[in-house]
Motif scaffolding. Structure first.
Motif, PDB file in Angstrom:
ATOM      1  N   MET A   1      86.232  19.190  16.932  1.00  0.00           N
ATOM      2  CA  MET A   1      85.330  20.252  17.414  1.00  0.00           C
ATOM      3  C   MET A   1      84.235  20.550  16.407  1.00  0.00           C
ATOM      4  SD  MET A   1      87.807  22.895  19.336  1.00  0.00           S
ATOM      5  CE  MET A   1      86.610  23.503  20.469  1.00  0.00           C
ATOM      6  N   CYS A   2      84.538  20.316  15.137  1.00  0.00           N
ATOM      7  CA  CYS A   2      83.563  20.614  14.085  1.00  0.00           C
ATOM      8  C   CYS A   2      82.374  19.655  14.119  1.00  0.00           C
ATOM      9  CB  CYS A   2      84.235  20.563  12.715  1.00  0.00           C
ATOM     10  SG  CYS A   2      85.213  19.072  12.452  1.00  0.00           S
ATOM     11  N   LEU A   3      82.588  18.458  14.643  1.00  0.00           N
ATOM     12  CA  LEU A   3      81.529  17.448  14.555  1.00  0.00           C
ATOM     13  C   LEU A   3      80.244  17.913  15.233  1.00  0.00           C
ATOM     14  CD1 LEU A   3      83.399  14.070  15.204  1.00  0.00           C
ATOM     15  CD2 LEU A   3      83.418  15.517  13.186  1.00  0.00           C
ATOM     16  N   ASP A   4      80.380  18.499  16.418  1.00  0.00           N
ATOM     17  CA  ASP A   4      79.205  18.942  17.164  1.00  0.00           C
ATOM     18  C   ASP A   4      78.584  20.192  16.567  1.00  0.00           C
ATOM     19  OD1 ASP A   4      79.289  16.910  18.910  1.00  0.00           O
ATOM     20  OD2 ASP A   4      80.391  17.999  20.474  1.00  0.00           O
ATOM     21  N   LEU A   5      79.393  20.951  15.826  1.00  0.00           N
ATOM     22  CA  LEU A   5      78.861  22.182  15.242  1.00  0.00           C
ATOM     23  C   LEU A   5      77.960  21.898  14.049  1.00  0.00           C
ATOM     24  CD1 LEU A   5      82.109  24.337  15.350  1.00  0.00           C
ATOM     25  CD2 LEU A   5      80.007  24.807  16.600  1.00  0.00           C
ATOM     26  N   CYS A   6      78.186  20.786  13.378  1.00  0.00           N
ATOM     27  CA  CYS A   6      77.446  20.503  12.143  1.00  0.00           C
ATOM     28  C   CYS A   6      75.995  20.158  12.465  1.00  0.00           C
ATOM     29  CB  CYS A   6      78.085  19.345  11.380  1.00  0.00           C
ATOM     30  SG  CYS A   6      77.165  18.950   9.876  1.00  0.00           S
ATOM     31  N   PRO A   7      75.040  20.952  11.928  1.00  0.00           N
ATOM     32  CA  PRO A   7      73.644  20.650  12.228  1.00  0.00           C
ATOM     33  C   PRO A   7      73.122  19.434  11.461  1.00  0.00           C
ATOM     34  CG  PRO A   7      73.874  22.804  11.114  1.00  0.00           C
ATOM     35  CD  PRO A   7      75.204  22.149  11.085  1.00  0.00           C
ATOM     36  N   TYR A   8      73.888  18.933  10.500  1.00  0.00           N
ATOM     37  CA  TYR A   8      73.382  17.860   9.639  1.00  0.00           C
ATOM     38  C   TYR A   8      74.111  16.533   9.830  1.00  0.00           C
ATOM     39  CZ  TYR A   8      71.300  21.923   7.561  1.00  0.00           C
ATOM     40  OH  TYR A   8      70.588  23.072   7.376  1.00  0.00           O
ATOM     41  N   ALA A   9      74.939  16.463  10.828  1.00  0.00           N
ATOM     42  CA  ALA A   9      75.722  15.247  11.073  1.00  0.00           C
ATOM     43  C   ALA A   9      76.466  14.806   9.814  1.00  0.00           C
ATOM     44  CB  ALA A   9      74.815  14.127  11.597  1.00  0.00           C
ATOM     45  N   ALA A  10      77.012  15.804   9.098  1.00  0.00           N
ATOM     46  CA  ALA A  10      77.696  15.501   7.837  1.00  0.00           C
ATOM     47  C   ALA A  10      79.180  15.200   8.049  1.00  0.00           C
ATOM     48  CB  ALA A  10      77.536  16.675   6.872  1.00  0.00           C
ATOM     49  N   LEU A  11      79.652  15.420   9.286  1.00  0.00           N
ATOM     50  CA  LEU A  11      81.086  15.255   9.527  1.00  0.00           C
ATOM     51  C   LEU A  11      81.360  14.045  10.418  1.00  0.00           C
ATOM     52  CD1 LEU A  11      81.960  19.000  10.340  1.00  0.00           C
ATOM     53  CD2 LEU A  11      81.744  17.920   8.109  1.00  0.00           C
ATOM     54  N   ASP A  12      82.480  13.417  10.153  1.00  0.00           N
ATOM     55  CA  ASP A  12      82.923  12.269  10.953  1.00  0.00           C
ATOM     56  C   ASP A  12      84.431  12.326  11.072  1.00  0.00           C
ATOM     57  OD1 ASP A  12      80.672  10.495  11.545  1.00  0.00           O
ATOM     58  OD2 ASP A  12      80.430  10.495   9.354  1.00  0.00           O
ATOM     59  N   LEU A  13      84.936  11.584  12.016  1.00  0.00           N
ATOM     60  CA  LEU A  13      86.401  11.439  12.057  1.00  0.00           C
ATOM     61  C   LEU A  13      86.773  10.142  11.341  1.00  0.00           C
ATOM     62  CD1 LEU A  13      87.382  12.567  15.676  1.00  0.00           C
ATOM     63  CD2 LEU A  13      87.605  13.840  13.542  1.00  0.00           C
ATOM     64  N   GLY A  14      87.855  10.214  10.567  1.00  0.00           N
ATOM     65  CA  GLY A  14      88.312   9.021   9.861  1.00  0.00           C
ATOM     66  C   GLY A  14      89.830   9.054   9.769  1.00  0.00           C
ATOM     67  N   LYS A  15      90.376   8.167   8.959  1.00  0.00           N
ATOM     68  CA  LYS A  15      91.838   8.106   8.847  1.00  0.00           C
ATOM     69  C   LYS A  15      92.289   8.753   7.537  1.00  0.00           C
ATOM     70  CE  LYS A  15      93.000   5.730  12.547  1.00  0.00           C
ATOM     71  NZ  LYS A  15      93.254   6.650  13.646  1.00  0.00           N
ATOM     72  N   SER A  16      93.369   9.529   7.632  1.00  0.00           N
ATOM     73  CA  SER A  16      93.958  10.067   6.409  1.00  0.00           C
ATOM     74  C   SER A  16      94.864   8.995   5.807  1.00  0.00           C
ATOM     75  CB  SER A  16      94.775  11.314   6.731  1.00  0.00           C
ATOM     76  OG  SER A  16      95.887  10.942   7.529  1.00  0.00           O
ATOM     77  N   GLU A  17      95.397   9.282   4.615  1.00  0.00           N
ATOM     78  CA  GLU A  17      96.246   8.287   3.958  1.00  0.00           C
ATOM     79  C   GLU A  17      97.476   7.939   4.806  1.00  0.00           C
ATOM     80  OE1 GLU A  17      97.343   9.069  -0.071  1.00  0.00           O
ATOM     81  OE2 GLU A  17      95.248   9.102  -0.699  1.00  0.00           O
ATOM     82  N   ASP A  18      97.973   8.978   5.531  1.00  0.00           N
ATOM     83  CA  ASP A  18      99.151   8.704   6.361  1.00  0.00           C
ATOM     84  C   ASP A  18      98.785   8.222   7.765  1.00  0.00           C
ATOM     85  OD1 ASP A  18      98.201  11.077   7.265  1.00  0.00           O
ATOM     86  OD2 ASP A  18     100.025  12.251   6.905  1.00  0.00           O
ATOM     87  N   GLY A  19      97.522   7.816   7.920  1.00  0.00           N
ATOM     88  CA  GLY A  19      97.147   7.150   9.156  1.00  0.00           C
ATOM     89  C   GLY A  19      96.748   8.051  10.311  1.00  0.00           C
ATOM     90  N   ARG A  20      96.674   9.383  10.085  1.00  0.00           N
ATOM     91  CA  ARG A  20      96.278  10.270  11.181  1.00  0.00           C
ATOM     92  C   ARG A  20      94.760  10.359  11.238  1.00  0.00           C
ATOM     93  NH1 ARG A  20      97.180  15.395  10.758  1.00  0.00           N
ATOM     94  NH2 ARG A  20      97.202  15.310   8.489  1.00  0.00           N
ATOM     95  N   THR A  21      94.236  10.783  12.411  1.00  0.00           N
ATOM     96  CA  THR A  21      92.803  10.993  12.540  1.00  0.00           C
ATOM     97  C   THR A  21      92.458  12.367  11.950  1.00  0.00           C
ATOM     98  OG1 THR A  21      92.751   9.686  14.526  1.00  0.00           O
ATOM     99  CG2 THR A  21      90.897  11.173  14.197  1.00  0.00           C
ATOM    100  N   VAL A  22      91.555  12.390  10.982  1.00  0.00           N
ATOM    101  CA  VAL A  22      91.173  13.665  10.369  1.00  0.00           C
ATOM    102  C   VAL A  22      89.658  13.693  10.156  1.00  0.00           C
ATOM    103  CG1 VAL A  22      93.346  14.094   9.152  1.00  0.00           C
ATOM    104  CG2 VAL A  22      91.571  12.710   8.059  1.00  0.00           C
ATOM    105  N   MET A  23      89.158  14.899   9.928  1.00  0.00           N
ATOM    106  CA  MET A  23      87.728  15.056   9.677  1.00  0.00           C
ATOM    107  C   MET A  23      87.404  14.618   8.254  1.00  0.00           C
ATOM    108  SD  MET A  23      85.392  17.228   8.105  1.00  0.00           S
ATOM    109  CE  MET A  23      85.617  18.989   8.120  1.00  0.00           C
ATOM    110  N   LYS A  24      86.248  13.952   8.108  1.00  0.00           N
ATOM    111  CA  LYS A  24      85.780  13.522   6.779  1.00  0.00           C
ATOM    112  C   LYS A  24      84.372  14.091   6.565  1.00  0.00           C
ATOM    113  CE  LYS A  24      89.108  10.500   5.709  1.00  0.00           C
ATOM    114  NZ  LYS A  24      89.926  10.622   4.496  1.00  0.00           N
TER     115      LYS A  24
END
Lengths: 674, 140
Positions: A607-630
């Motif tokens: 949900m945070c991705l669309d809120l960011c006015p600077y496109a600074a956020l992405d989804l990526g993988k955490s160390e344990d393999g889950r999808t998390v915000m980067k």
């Protein structure tokens, strides 16, 4: 990550500033200091006359060492004023600078509750308690250094923009000078003479205009507008719209393989053009063609086609011949340049004085604006310097000058401020009248004469000696004799206390100045605030008159507020110096208020991705393999819009963390207990 | 006099516009009642609805969120996003039995010191008229 750090036992110091009587006059410092000592984790509390002074800062530095402080609160003025000072002191004392928090008990307390000592003292206690609550939770942060692009941009090429660009370029910085008109020179190039020296305006400006064109470090981009701005200090990406002027420069022609072609300013095209339009440079008092230059001294000397009025008959193309300089199908072009800093010098517009209907501007032929008078009396103007009145071309013998035409006007129609240079140019106009028309008489209707500059008051005396008649009083109305077109000016001479009614040949209105239409769009693109009247807002009126609250963006000239040529040039030089500092240093530190993701809490909802006015956020993988915000730190500006909405509380807004803000809220509302 | 009930009002204001406007009210010595305590955030976009709920839960009688005018946000659009959330907040508060007048979002620019003073005065007056927060009565 923040919560991996071993929590340290908080030890907070509180320092209370008297600011002379500015704070101590309305707040009981002793009571506040005693109170501060009772707040949890406060290990030392002291007060001082001026904490920002050298002894005050030394006191803090020593206390940090002596009491092994983990947090520092200074209760004083606004953090917008002295936060950097105390951060430096914190650093000197051996504590991370971001463990400092300010309690604003001056701007937002003693100064606004000057006569409520009890209320102000209670509020100060709350403010200190809230600041301590935050300071207990502050962490070490490290500002990020980013390299600064070795280039600058100046928007607007009037005398201010020209000066700023020349200074930047001469200090070795690649400078883009962007101007919306086809030529540079701005308002100053429309003036006949300048006060109080009576220099010919073009004579002193044109050499500077030519210097701009010749300077190896200046890229002059005339007939160009700012389309969008991205990035931050050191790294602005500015997209510019080069408007189609329909004419190729010699370089453009060469690039197209046209040998020896391109526009050389010969002007053969102009006489054949069938379209006639009013020339805005001459304020509509002279014609221009659809293919035109404003006046013979334009820089760059390059014809421009006004595509709004061009009928594409092709006659100009024909007469241009082998030079093949004309391209009637030319389109706007977008170019992006990278600059480290930018200066806005977008100038001013003249107030539409027809709104003050009592003076009959635009209804009576012989009521003109001061800028129109400049063109009428200028040797290169529409009348070739012959001073005539518009209704019948006769030489006017009696001319009235109405000062504060729209300025210092609280009726709601005009502008409340003083436009600062109208008094002086009206005195100059009176002088020019005597020079041009022997036996002429000028009447100056004024409220005050503000001749505040160097040699200005002396100039005022000179004009008095030359015989100008000064009548103190705001002109109530102007009426026209329908047959002679002469004007009857009604006012009161407030010094004599008598009504005045004079028949004049012509009246000149010294119109107020207002921000240009583009000022608002340009300031939004660069993120600059505006003052109540629409002028661009400086970072501090006294201590930072060239800067803005957007790091790396500076101001020069009238766009910041009315000023004359010397003040404009001085501010332009100041802005150029300020804008060159980060470029010469080569790097800037950004405040480390980046968003961070607490991966254990992040559900990867995005949900945070669309809120960011600077496109600074992405989804990526955490160390344990889950999808998390980067977070891409270089893009994040620390607004916290993502953190304000994260449903899982997984976003850690450094220096404005949820626990810190909640601690402040609770410190206020729950008193000492938490 | 100190026995008299005075409202506790929390202001959460953005660094670039409203905080600067509040500072300007100070520099200009514009007087207003001392009924408000402010928390500075970089942008009103940072204001989590949690903060407002927390404030009321901890005993606030009123909450004011103030940021830049639309189109003037230092971060492009944080204030729009905040405003959207604040509309939601008003209906949530209503459903919880808290008069929605106790919560306000305003837009005060860096040059509007006088407006800031007026906003605070309005908020203090409105909340004073409403009396203590109904949540406080529940507690007792």
């Amino acid at each position: 990550m923040a919560d991996e750090k071993k929590p340290q036992e908080p030890r907070v110091g509180v320092y209370i500033c008297h600011c002379g009587t500015n704070i101590a006059g309305s707040i009981d410092i002793k009571e506040l200091q005693d109170y501060a000592r009772t707040i949890a984790d406060v290990v030392v509390s002291d007060e001082y006359q001026y904490v920002c002074s050298t002894p005050g800062q030394t006191m803090i530095e020593e206390a940090i060492k002596e009491h092994k402080l983990t947090g520092l609160v200074v209760a004083a003025c606004s953090p917008r004023l002295h936060e950097p000072t105390f951060r430096r002191a914190s650093q000197e004392g051996g504590m991370n600078q971001f463990r400092f928090e300010m309690a604003n008990i001056r701007e937002q307390n003693s100064w606004v509750h000057m006569h409520d000592r009890e209320g102000a003292t209670e509020k100060a206690k709350d403010a200190v308690r809230m600041a301590v609550a935050k300071a207990r939770l502050l962490e070490d942060l490290h500002p990020k250094s980013v390299p600064v692009e070795h280039a600058a941009m100046v928007v607007g090429a009037g005398v201010g923009g020209i000066q700023a660009a020349l200074d930047l370029a001469s200090s070795g910085i690649k400078t883009y000078l962007v101007e919306k008109s086809p030529t540079i020179g701005g308002r100053m190039s429309q003036l006949d003479k300048t006060f109080p020296t009576l220099d010919c305006s073009q004579c002193i400006l044109t050499p500077k205009m030519v210097d701009v064109l010749r300077h190896p470090n200046i890229e002059l981009m005339s007939y160009t507008e700012v389309e969008s701005v991205e990035g931050y200090i050191g790294n602005f990406d500015v997209t510019l719209r080069k408007k189609a002027n329909g004419v190729l420069t010699m370089e453009q022609a060469e690039a197209r393989g046209i040998v020896g072609g391109g526009c050389n300013g010969c002007g053969d095209c102009e006489p054949v053009c069938p379209v006639i339009k009013p020339n805005p440079f001459e304020l509509g008092m002279a014609p221009r063609k659809a293919i035109y230059i404003y006046h013979p001294q334009v820089v760059p000397l390059l014809y421009t086609i006004d595509f709004d009025s061009c009928v594409k008959c092709g006659l100009c193309e024909e007469v241009c011949g082998d030079k093949k300089a004309i391209d009637l199908e030319m389109q706007d072009e977008l170019v992006t340049v990278k600059v480290g800093t930018a200066i806005l010098a977008v100038g001013y517009e003249v107030f539409p004085i027809e709104k003050k209907t009592e003076w009959g501007y635009k209804r009576y032929d012989n009521v003109v604006s001061s800028l129109e008078f400049e063109r009428l009396i200028c040797a290169s103007g529409p009348t070739g310097g012959k001073m005539i009145r518009p209704s019948d071309g006769e030489v006017p013998k009696k001319i009235g000058f109405v000062l504060c035409a729209g300025s210092r006007d609280n009726t709601g129609i005009g502008k409340p401020y003083c436009s600062r240079f109208c008094c002086m140019y009206s005195l100059k106009h009176a002088h020019q009248l005597y020079e041009k028309i022997p036996g002429a008489q000028s009447y100056i209707f004024y409220m005050d004469i503000r001749s505040f500059g160097k040699m200005y008051e002396e100039f005022y005396y000179r004009i008095q000696d030359e015989g100008a008649k000064f009548i103190r009083g705001r002109v109530a109305k102007i009426e026209e004799d329908p047959i002679t077109k002469n004007l009857y000016v009604t006012t009161e001479d407030t010094l004599l206390g008598q009504p005045v009614n004079i028949e004049l040949d012509m009246v000149v209105l010294a119109s107020a100045v207002v921000p240009t239409e583009e000022t608002n769009s340009v300031r939004k693109l660069f993120g600059v605030s505006q003052s109540m009247d629409g002028w661009l807002l400086e970072a501090h009126p006294k201590l930072n008159p060239c800067g803005t609250t957007t790091a790396g963006v500076f101001l020069a000239g009238v766009c910041q507020g009315p000023k004359d040529i010397p003040d404009t040039v001085a501010q332009a030089e100041g802005a150029a110096a300020a804008a060159s500092i980060p470029i010469h240093v080569g790097e800037v530190e950004l405040e480390p208020y980046f968003a961070m993701c607490i991966e254990e809490k992040c559900a990867g909802c995005g949900m945070c991705l669309d809120l960011c006015p600077y496109a600074a956020l992405d989804l990526g993988k955490s160390e344990d393999g889950r999808t998390v915000m980067k977070v891409t730190e270089a893009k994040c500006k620390g607004c916290g819009t993502c953190g304000g909405f994260c449903p899982g509380g997984a976003i850690w807004m450094q220096h404005f963390t949820t626990p810190q803000i909640v601690a402040q809220i609770d410190a206020f509302l729950l008193g000492g207990e938490q | 006099m100190s026995d008299e009930w005075k409202p506790k009002i929390l202001g959460i204001i953005c660094n670039w516009c409203s905080y600067a406007g509040a500072d300007l009210a100070g520099s200009a010595r514009t007087q207003y009642p001392p009924g408000i305590r402010t928390v500075r955030v970089m942008c009103t976009g940072r204001v989590d609805t949690l903060f407002i709920m927390k404030a009321f839960a901890s005993g606030a009688d009123g909450v004011l969120v103030s940021g830049c005018h639309f189109g003037d946000c230092h971060y492009l659009e944080g204030n729009y996003k905040a405003a959207k959330r604040m509309f939601l907040m008003k209906s949530v508060l209503k459903n919880m039995g808290i008069e929605d007048k106790r919560f306000r979002m305003t837009f005060v620019s860096a040059s509007e010191g006088a407006k800031w003073a007026k906003v605070v005065e309005d908020v203090v007056n409105t909340v004073t008229e409403l009396g203590p927060s109904p949540l406080k009565e529940l507690e007792q």
